[in-house]
Scaffold this motif. Structure first.
Motif, PDB file in Angstrom:
ATOM      1  N   ARG A 189       0.830  -1.189   0.000  1.00 35.72           N
ATOM      2  CA  ARG A 189       0.000   0.000   0.000  1.00 35.72           C
ATOM      3  C   ARG A 189       0.872   1.249   0.000  1.00 35.72           C
ATOM      4  O   ARG A 189       1.803   1.364   0.813  1.00 35.72           O
ATOM      5  CB  ARG A 189      -0.913   0.035   1.241  1.00 35.72           C
ATOM      6  CG  ARG A 189      -2.241  -0.681   1.095  1.00 35.72           C
ATOM      7  CD  ARG A 189      -2.126  -2.166   1.037  1.00 35.72           C
ATOM      8  NE  ARG A 189      -1.399  -2.692   2.174  1.00 35.72           N
ATOM      9  CZ  ARG A 189      -0.718  -3.831   2.162  1.00 35.72           C
ATOM     10  NH1 ARG A 189      -0.671  -4.576   1.049  1.00 35.72           N
ATOM     11  NH2 ARG A 189      -0.069  -4.256   3.229  1.00 35.72           N
TER      12      ARG A 189
ATOM     13  N   SER B  95      -3.935   0.906   7.226  1.00 37.05           N
ATOM     14  CA  SER B  95      -3.713   0.347   5.887  1.00 37.05           C
ATOM     15  C   SER B  95      -2.381  -0.368   5.769  1.00 37.05           C
ATOM     16  O   SER B  95      -2.109  -0.990   4.752  1.00 37.05           O
ATOM     17  CB  SER B  95      -3.785   1.464   4.846  1.00 37.05           C
ATOM     18  OG  SER B  95      -2.724   2.391   5.031  1.00 37.05           O
TER      19      SER B  95
ATOM     20  N   ILE C 280      -7.602   1.377  -1.700  1.00 36.66           N
ATOM     21  CA  ILE C 280      -8.374   1.234  -0.464  1.00 36.66           C
ATOM     22  C   ILE C 280      -8.917   2.619  -0.135  1.00 36.66           C
ATOM     23  O   ILE C 280      -8.153   3.546   0.122  1.00 36.66           O
ATOM     24  CB  ILE C 280      -7.526   0.708   0.708  1.00 36.66           C
ATOM     25  CG1 ILE C 280      -6.941  -0.671   0.381  1.00 36.66           C
ATOM     26  CG2 ILE C 280      -8.357   0.644   1.983  1.00 36.66           C
ATOM     27  CD1 ILE C 280      -6.015  -1.214   1.460  1.00 36.66           C
TER      28      ILE C 280
ATOM     29  N   VAL D 289     -11.929  -2.218  -0.349  1.00 34.22           N
ATOM     30  CA  VAL D 289     -10.884  -2.718  -1.251  1.00 34.22           C
ATOM     31  C   VAL D 289     -11.494  -2.990  -2.629  1.00 34.22           C
ATOM     32  O   VAL D 289     -12.500  -3.686  -2.744  1.00 34.22           O
ATOM     33  CB  VAL D 289     -10.250  -4.008  -0.687  1.00 34.22           C
ATOM     34  CG1 VAL D 289      -9.137  -4.494  -1.608  1.00 34.22           C
ATOM     35  CG2 VAL D 289      -9.719  -3.763   0.723  1.00 34.22           C
TER      36      VAL D 289
ATOM     37  N   TRP E 133     -10.815  -3.820   4.400  1.00 34.66           N
ATOM     38  CA  TRP E 133      -9.443  -4.051   4.829  1.00 34.66           C
ATOM     39  C   TRP E 133      -9.413  -4.108   6.354  1.00 34.66           C
ATOM     40  O   TRP E 133      -9.798  -3.147   7.027  1.00 34.66           O
ATOM     41  CB  TRP E 133      -8.549  -2.921   4.320  1.00 34.66           C
ATOM     42  CG  TRP E 133      -7.100  -3.098   4.683  1.00 34.66           C
ATOM     43  CD1 TRP E 133      -6.439  -2.518   5.714  1.00 34.66           C
ATOM     44  CD2 TRP E 133      -6.142  -3.914   4.014  1.00 34.66           C
ATOM     45  NE1 TRP E 133      -5.122  -2.912   5.746  1.00 34.66           N
ATOM     46  CE2 TRP E 133      -4.914  -3.773   4.699  1.00 34.66           C
ATOM     47  CE3 TRP E 133      -6.205  -4.751   2.905  1.00 34.66           C
ATOM     48  CZ2 TRP E 133      -3.770  -4.433   4.303  1.00 34.66           C
ATOM     49  CZ3 TRP E 133      -5.048  -5.417   2.512  1.00 34.66           C
ATOM     50  CH2 TRP E 133      -3.848  -5.247   3.186  1.00 34.66           C
TER      51      TRP E 133
ATOM     52  N   SER F 126      -5.410  -7.687   6.063  1.00 41.22           N
ATOM     53  CA  SER F 126      -5.989  -8.631   5.108  1.00 41.22           C
ATOM     54  C   SER F 126      -7.384  -8.144   4.710  1.00 41.22           C
ATOM     55  O   SER F 126      -7.905  -7.171   5.264  1.00 41.22           O
ATOM     56  CB  SER F 126      -6.064 -10.042   5.704  1.00 41.22           C
ATOM     57  OG  SER F 126      -6.900 -10.038   6.855  1.00 41.22           O
ATOM     58  N   ILE F 127      -7.987  -8.846   3.749  1.00 41.25           N
ATOM     59  CA  ILE F 127      -9.301  -8.456   3.243  1.00 41.25           C
ATOM     60  C   ILE F 127     -10.375  -9.335   3.869  1.00 41.25           C
ATOM     61  O   ILE F 127     -10.323 -10.552   3.772  1.00 41.25           O
ATOM     62  CB  ILE F 127      -9.358  -8.584   1.703  1.00 41.25           C
ATOM     63  CG1 ILE F 127      -8.289  -7.696   1.053  1.00 41.25           C
ATOM     64  CG2 ILE F 127     -10.741  -8.211   1.189  1.00 41.25           C
ATOM     65  CD1 ILE F 127      -8.188  -7.870  -0.448  1.00 41.25           C
TER      66      ILE F 127
END
Length: 783
Positions: A202, A246, A290, A304, A499, A503-504
């Motif tokens: 990111r 993030s 994001i 995301v 997010w 992780s998602i």
């Protein structure tokens, strides 16, 4: 019927309910079952007066309805007929017809299946469907379905090769062609790859509203990394929190003063030492960005989205609006919201030109000048900004180049359509869109000069391609026509998820990979198949297009010393929505708020939140209560919260002419009649958009230039008047600018390459020259 002879007027007098001229006391809806022996009389005048029948219409003898709605059920000869009498000011004929149809279907279903629970019985036999009957007619190159199977950078490179010398980005002082933006974004991508490597990570972006930010977004995407937009207008603590959440490894910025200990800081100028060759292509399922929104847990949450999904959303936006290379689109939203995705990529992935414009920094007048001077064709904003725009228009502007006005982010009303028709060309279309950060765009409604808008709320329209919009009731079944249901989105190009902790957290999906997202928004389906937005099922609100979870504000208020309870709601005030915070003070272990000592001032609470939240999340009004009202179950009763009392016991009238003029300006801007010199601009309902209009009025009325920030530093009449009077003493007064038609203000280029001024502009510049406000004469400036 033991008391059927009691006069109705006596009952009302004894109960003494709150009276209102718009409705009958005690009740507004009546059901009357009439038993008629034998057959139905031939003379229908023997029946109760009615407006609509379930089987056949007949004329009513009533001059007006006694109640909002009266339903007569007439039983005769083993049958029942339904007749409705309704107030035309409240109901449309079709609406009442659907209500009778629903009741008829329900009664028939009960007879057919008496053991089925009522919740499972359908009111409508078949839900209507439809599509927009109004659409742009302009020729364009269709955005194909195959075009989404690539990266955003690859699609942009195609446009850069096709429209090499066309303007891609145009700001007040700079403009970039597609070739220049392609090379610059390649430099940024190569810089990131050299400094950070090829791994996925990111990259936070910290930029002002301008071309550098757009180039940085493209550069990060071309490098195969995920951009996380940060807004310099937000408090430092919030920016730091987003960087941490993030897990951004670097922050790319053009602001020299920015620093952080959480990530590597990369200056925008670093790109200058890297080559312009395009980096390797990026797979379409790579995460693109994001975007953070207000979170119900009290913390922001990041949405995301992938390259493929962004391209799919842009394809729908482009094809529905017929975007083409000749278009010029405004970009007024923060680049950290989903509207920026539509504006920036809807432009650059179609060979058009985008015009970034910060209303916060430059004001509504500058936006109007941009629309006229740059011959904008597509204007997109939140409805609040649109309302301020049309309020500032004089009726003399030439806006004939605008072919689309696109609104989204808030509810649109019939009065907005009226304003649109009053100020924009007859062939211009109004587009009311519905979308969320999780979907960008889901529904659209197109309105032209011939469209009929009969309801106060303008529908959000019909689903766009590749997305299914469901309206589900509390039982999880499709809601019937006119019935409330939660808006649920179902499609392949909805965001991946949120997010969370590196992780998602993915949204649920079906076997075909189509994700399901429950929006929490409530809507109803209209008879033509379109959907009308009607509110939320929770406390989430939207202010000036921004999605706000009140719980996030409440959590920060509870951090203020001695705060025991806090609740934030949105209220309508002077035609706009504002946030109001209700607070009770006292230590957590003390039930008595009186133990808290002196109550905090509004400015203390506002300052506390301003260091933690964006300005649009800071309440306009703070109300201190000994105790917040609660429901029998122990929850805060939001419906019982008192309306804020605007009058202050310390009210002081204007003492000098400058204060009187400022009071008059505020009264007009805020729609408030009773304003004292110590009243706070923001407490009265002011915000940054209104502040820009106040600044413009100060120049007209006092002939001085006052920076926008001054309103935030001196938000009372008394303090601001002192600043204005000091500026008048220190500076030569500026000549008052008369409102001339804006299209006359522009100089033209003659065939010989010389500047040619209109007579009005020469006269205007001459007045400045006479006041020594410019160094050279008009004739010299033209040479």
């Amino acid at each position: 019927y033991a008391h059927q002879d009691l006069p109705f007027e006596m009952l009302v007098a004894r109960l003494a309910p709150e009276r209102h001229l718009s409705q009958a006391p005690l009740f507004q809806v009546m059901f009357n079952l009439l038993n008629i022996d034998g057959r139905l009389p031939d003379d229908k005048t023997e029946l109760p007066d009615a407006e609509l029948a379930a089987e056949a219409d007949f004329d009513s003898g009533e001059e007006s309805a006694k109640f909002d709605l009266t339903l007569y059920a007439i039983e005769y000869d083993r049958t029942i007929q339904l007749h409705a009498v309704y107030a035309r000011d409240l109901f449309e004929r079709d609406t009442v017809g659907y209500m009778l149809g629903h009741l008829t279907n329900l009664l028939q279903a009960i007879v057919a299946d008496p053991d089925v629970p009522l919740a499972r019985l359908r009111l409508t036999r078949q839900l209507p469907s439809g599509s927009n009957t109004v659409a742009p007619m302009r020729p364009f190159i269709k955005f194909s379905g195959q075009a989404i199977e690539q990266s955003i950078g690859s699609r942009f490179r195609e446009q850069a090769e096709r429209y090499r010398d066309s303007i891609a980005v145009h700001t007040k002082n700079e403009q970039l062609t597609y070739t220049q933006l392609e090379k610059l974004s390649n430099r940024i991508a190569n810089a990131l790859l050299a400094l950070r490597g090829t791994g996925e990570e990111r990259i936070a972006l910290y930029f002002h509203h301008g071309w550098q930010m757009i180039a940085a977004m493209l550069g990060v995407l071309k490098a195969g990394k995920t951009y996380v937009p940060l807004d310099p207008a937000h408090p430092v603590s919030r920016v730091e929190r987003l960087i941490a959440d993030s897990t951004a490894t670097a922050v790319l910025t053009d602001i020299d003063e920015f620093s952080t200990e959480q990530a590597q800081v990369i200056s925008f100028v670093e790109n200058e030492r890297f080559d312009v060759n395009p980096p390797p292509p990026v797979p379409p399922d790579t995460v693109a960005y994001i975007l953070y929104t207000s979170g119900s847990t009290g913390e922001p949450k990041g949405v995301v989205q992938t390259h493929r999904n962004v391209l799919a959303q842009v394809r729908n936006y482009s094809n529905n609006l017929h975007l083409c290379a000749e278009d010029r689109l405004t970009f007024v939203a923060s680049y950290g919201v989903d509207a920026a995705v539509q504006d920036i990529f809807g432009t650059l992935l179609n060979g058009a030109a985008v015009y970034p414009m910060s209303v916060r920094d430059h004001g509504i007048e500058a936006l109007i000048d941009c629309l006229i001077e740059q011959e904008i064709t597509v204007f997109h904003s939140a409805p609040t900004i649109f309302r301020h725009l049309v309020h500032a228009l004089t009726g003399m502007e030439r806006l004939e180049k605008i072919r689309l006005v696109v609104l989204g982010g808030e509810a649109v009303y019939r009065r907005d359509v009226d304003s649109f028709r009053a100020h924009f060309p007859r062939d211009c279309l109004l587009v009311n869109g519905y979308g969320l950060t999780e979907s960008t765009m889901a529904l659209q409604c197109f309105i032209d000069s011939k469209s009929t808008v009969v309801r106060d709320a303008v529908p959000v329209g019909y689903p766009v391609n590749d997305i299914e919009v469901l309206l589900l009731d509390d039982a999880g079944q499709p809601a019937d026509v006119y019935c409330t249901g939660e808006i649920v989105l179902h499609g392949s190009f909805i965001a991946m998820g949120y997010w969370r902790q590196g992780s998602i957290a993915a949204f649920p999906s079906d076997d075909g990979g189509r994700r399901l997202y429950r929006t929490g928004d409530l809507g109803r389906r209209l008879p033509d198949g379109s959907i009308e937005f009607i509110g939320r099922r929770d406390f989430q609100v939207k202010i000036r297009g921004y999605r706000i979870e009140p719980s996030e504000i409440e959590n920060h208020l509870l951090e203020f010393p001695e705060t025991k309870q806090a609740v934030v709601i949105a209220q309508e005030y002077a035609g706009e929505r504002r946030l109001v915070a209700y607070i009770s003070m006292g230590s957590a272990d003390s039930p008595d708020s009186a133990d808290s000592g002196h109550p905090p001032a509004d400015d203390d609470l506002r300052r506390h939140l301003a260091h933690r939240l964006p300005d649009y999340m800071v309440p306009s009004v703070f109300v201190l209560l000994e105790k917040l009202p609660i429901t029998p179950s122990g929850k805060i009763n939001r419906l019982a919260l008192p309306v804020p009392e605007m009058r202050d016991e310390s009210f002081v009238s204007p003492r000098v002419p400058a204060e009187a003029k400022l009071v008059a300006i505020w009264q007009q801007m805020l729609g408030v009649r009773h304003i004292g010199i110590h009243d706070n601009f923001f407490t009265l309902g002011g915000h940054s958009l209104l502040a820009t209009q106040v600044i413009s009025r100060l120049r007209d009325e006092f002939g001085v230039e006052v920076p926008l920030q001054q309103i935030f530093e001196t938000p009372t009449i008394a303090d601001l008047a002192s600043v204005v009077m000091a500026a008048q003493v220190a500076n030569t007064l500026l000549p008052k600018i008369e409102p001339l038609p804006r299209w006359r203000h522009r100089a033209k280029i003659s065939a010989l390459g010389e500047l040619v001024f209109s007579s009005e502009l020469k006269a205007l510049l001459g007045r400045f020259a006479a006041n020594d406000m410019i160094e050279t004469h008009v004739e010299e400036r033209a040479q």
